[in-house]
Design a protein around this motif. Structure first.
Motif, short mmCIF file in Angstrom:
data_model
loop_
_atom_site.label_atom_id
_atom_site.label_comp_id
_atom_site.label_asym_id
_atom_site.label_seq_id
_atom_site.Cartn_x
_atom_site.Cartn_y
_atom_site.Cartn_z
N ASN B 104 -8.16 -19.82 -17.85
CA ASN B 104 -8.28 -21.24 -17.53
C ASN B 104 -9.43 -21.84 -18.33
O ASN B 104 -10.59 -21.48 -18.14
CB ASN B 104 -8.51 -21.41 -16.03
CG ASN B 104 -8.36 -22.84 -15.59
OD1 ASN B 104 -8.57 -23.77 -16.37
ND2 ASN B 104 -7.98 -23.05 -14.35
N PRO B 105 -9.12 -22.79 -19.25
CA PRO B 105 -10.15 -23.26 -20.18
C PRO B 105 -11.29 -24.02 -19.52
O PRO B 105 -12.32 -24.24 -20.13
CB PRO B 105 -9.37 -24.18 -21.12
CG PRO B 105 -8.15 -24.57 -20.36
CD PRO B 105 -7.84 -23.42 -19.46
N ARG B 106 -11.10 -24.45 -18.25
CA ARG B 106 -12.14 -25.23 -17.59
C ARG B 106 -13.05 -24.40 -16.73
O ARG B 106 -13.98 -24.91 -16.14
CB ARG B 106 -11.48 -26.27 -16.68
CG ARG B 106 -10.88 -27.37 -17.43
CD ARG B 106 -9.79 -27.99 -16.62
NE ARG B 106 -9.15 -28.96 -17.47
CZ ARG B 106 -9.55 -30.21 -17.54
NH1 ARG B 106 -10.50 -30.65 -16.80
NH2 ARG B 106 -8.96 -31.03 -18.37
N TRP B 107 -12.74 -23.14 -16.57
CA TRP B 107 -13.53 -22.33 -15.66
C TRP B 107 -14.49 -21.44 -16.42
O TRP B 107 -14.17 -20.95 -17.49
CB TRP B 107 -12.61 -21.48 -14.78
CG TRP B 107 -11.88 -22.29 -13.77
CD1 TRP B 107 -11.91 -23.66 -13.65
CD2 TRP B 107 -11.01 -21.82 -12.75
NE1 TRP B 107 -11.12 -24.05 -12.63
CE2 TRP B 107 -10.56 -22.96 -12.05
CE3 TRP B 107 -10.57 -20.57 -12.36
CZ2 TRP B 107 -9.68 -22.85 -10.97
CZ3 TRP B 107 -9.71 -20.47 -11.30
CH2 TRP B 107 -9.26 -21.60 -10.60
N ARG B 108 -15.62 -21.20 -15.82
CA ARG B 108 -16.59 -20.30 -16.41
C ARG B 108 -16.21 -18.86 -16.05
O ARG B 108 -15.49 -18.63 -15.08
CB ARG B 108 -18.00 -20.64 -15.92
CG ARG B 108 -18.42 -21.99 -16.45
CD ARG B 108 -19.72 -22.51 -15.97
NE ARG B 108 -19.81 -23.92 -16.35
CZ ARG B 108 -20.06 -24.35 -17.58
NH1 ARG B 108 -20.29 -23.47 -18.55
NH2 ARG B 108 -20.08 -25.63 -17.87
#
Lengths: 325, 269
Positions: B104-108
């Motif tokens: 998921n590109p938005r999660w760290r």
């Protein structure tokens, strides 16, 4: 964060300043002014017209008028309406309030319907419910807003379920609070329905397209493979990932809050900015027109500003990039 | 060793519309059967379009097979109800080809690895955090990557992260769908070694899907070769590489680069 915020704010103010100058220029360049009609009236002496023009500074150079308008803006007046013989700001504020009551409700409703409907449709791309929604939104898209509003009015007249215009019944002041709210809701219903129906198809289609694109992404497959429940998958994974274009669209719909309902207001005689500005333009009530333009600009700029801030908040990748710079 | 996965006569048909508007059928899997022993590695080798990726998706329950069965420890995962399947899903995990898209590109990193732990539940937030750092260490990611986004990691680090994420679920089966193909050669070797090391330590069963017969021979105990949705050849890894029987296998063998003395020589050192 702070620098990004301040830079955006600076842009916003520059833009509003620029638009105010342009609005001034264009209204001056347009032929005729409020007092031209008086000049044709044989009962009014030319000296009276000249005196009026002087009183309202219409005989002074543009720069002087702009300066005095800015001065009156600072004092919260935004110039003087010839037709109403009163400062512009209070006149505009009352109407803007009525318009906002209409458009904010409609926007909240439209998004409230479009988000679940779009997600629901995206989940079923190509299947019957999705195709029905596609057809429905396409049909709504091709119906002109005017026809939609008139159609709803015809419905109101035929059935008698809804009032056919205005914002309140004649004896509104005598009603109890509950009765007042009911009366207002009934008057709101048709214009809001018209606005929601005209905004909905575009929103649903955008939500559907954005979510459908994300649903095929490998990270969605991976999450599904982990055994994460469907609803969580849709609203916690897919929707945020699809949010960027939707946030921009949301900013735009904030920007259209003031101007989006002009047509509907005129057709349904809603006492908002629409009929007021139309009247002002026709009678060349200069400062009212400029005030209206400025109001709309402020909303547009605010909408974009809000969208930028939301994007910044919603997408950590933007933060990382601007932080690295 | 006992059989962990048993695939029986698996068929997957896709219906799609051709440009002329008529219905067209695509037979992606045409009666595939095989077995995988617990703790072993099976490589599925084939060219693109041979059906190997469809097989991966069906094994991971991400595509529903048209017919046939996939038995996992005596349960047919194609037949169980959706709710039970969701509970079984953690046992079969998949590593995708492109680690950039599968995270998921938005999660760290921290959130990405925490998510499967949240799904399993039963432990406190602090405990989860501890486990995340343990998992990151296990796959060779420095602790500081916990605060990074996937776009800030290198390709190899991303694939390590994807591995850490599935390890959190403690899967029995790991399906590696071209998991090394998108990586540089040296990184490929590192990840391959990591996978072998993890298999040795945790006893996971691998289904390794690839077009690279050389890598397949290096990692796998057994190889099946697919063509046109069917298994055309199967055997022990060395044998298939040394004495390919089918034309398609010979083509795949010929495609293996021969920079080393033999494709079976150890790599990565």
């Amino acid at each position: 964060m702070m620098r990004y915020f301040l830079r955006r704010l600076g842009h916003a103010f520059l833009l509003i300043f620029g638009v105010s100058i342009l609005a001034f220029l264009f209204t001056t360049l347009a032929p005729g002014n409020y007092f031209d009609e008086m000049r044709l009236n044989p009962q009014i002496a030319p000296e009276t017209v000249a005196a009026l023009r002087a009183q309202y500074q219409l005989d002074r150079p543009l720069v002087v008028r702009y300066a005095s308008w800015v001065n009156s803006l600072i004092h919260g007046e935004m110039g003087f309406s010839f037709a109403y013989n009163s400062p512009v700001a209070p006149l505009l504020l009352v109407r803007a309030r009525n318009t906002l009551l209409l458009t904010v409700t409609a926007t909240v409703l439209a998004w409230g319907i479009a988000l679940p409907a779009g997600v629901w449709s995206a989940e079923r791309v190509g299947r019957l419910p999705d195709r029905l929604i596609s057809w429905g939104t396409a049909a709504l898209l091709v119906i002109p807003d005017l026809a939609l509003a008139l159609g709803l009015l015809v419905l109101a007249v035929r059935t008698g379920w809804f009032p056919t215009g205005g914002m309140a019944s004649v004896d509104f002041e005598d009603f109890s609070l509950l009765h007042k709210l009911r009366d207002l809701a009934l008057h709101l219903a048709l214009p809001i329905l018209a606005l929601v129906l005209s905004a909905l198809p575009l929103l649903v289609r955008h939500v559907r397209a954005a979510v459908a694109e994300v649903l095929g992404a490998p990270f969605m497959l991976a999450a599904q493979g982990h055994g994460i429940p469907r609803r969580t998958l849709l609203y916690r994974y897919a929707l945020p990932a699809a949010a960027n274009p939707l946030i921009s669209l949301f900013g735009f719909s904030i920007g259209a809050l003031l101007s989006g309902s002009l047509l509907i207001e005129v057709v349904m005689s809603w006492p908002g900015l629409g009929p007021f500005l139309l009247e002002a333009i026709l009678s060349r009530d200069l400062y009212v027109v400029i005030g209206g333009v400025l109001f709309s600009t402020v909303f547009l700029v605010t909408g974009n500003f809000l969208a930028d801030m939301l994007l910044y908040w919603a997408d950590p990748r933007i933060r990382t990039k601007s932080g690295a710079r | 060793m006992q059989t962990l996965i048993k695939v029986e006569n698996l068929v997957k048909r896709y219906a799609r519309r051709n440009p002329a508007g008529g219905q067209e059928e695509l037979l992606a899997l045409d009666g595939v059967s095989f077995e995988v022993l617990a703790g072993s590695t099976l490589a599925v080798v084939g060219e693109s379009g041979s059906g190997k990726s469809t097989l991966a998706l069906c094994l991971a329950c991400l595509e529903e097979a048209t017919s046939g069965s996939i038995w996992l420890e005596g349960k047919d995962i194609c037949k169980v109800a959706e709710k039970e399947r969701r509970e079984m899903r953690p046992q079969i995990q998949m590593i995708f080809q492109d680690p950039a898209n599968s995270l998921n590109p938005r999660w760290r990193t921290l959130e990405i690895v925490t998510e499967p732990l949240v799904l399993r539940g039963g432990i406190s937030r602090d405990e989860m955090k501890k486990q995340v750092y343990a998992l990151l260490g296990r796959v060779g990611l420095p602790a500081e990557t916990a605060k990074r986004l996937p776009c800030e990691l290198s390709g190899g680090q991303r694939q390590r992260l994807a591995i850490a994420r599935v390890l959190a679920l403690e899967p029995k089966v790991l399906i590696l769908d071209e998991a090394l193909s998108a990586l540089d050669c040296s990184v490929q070797a590192q990840i391959a070694n990591l996978l072998m090391e993890l298999q040795g330590a945790l006893g996971m069963t691998y289904v390794f899907i690839t077009h690279d017969l050389g890598m397949a021979a290096h990692l796998a105990d057994e190889i099946v070769v697919m063509n046109g949705g069917r298994i055309v050849e199967r055997g022990r890894a060395e044998e298939v590489l040394r004495e390919p029987r089918e034309e398609i296998t010979r083509r795949l063998v010929a495609a293996v680069p021969r920079l080393t003395r033999s494709p079976l020589a150890p790599i990565g050192r």
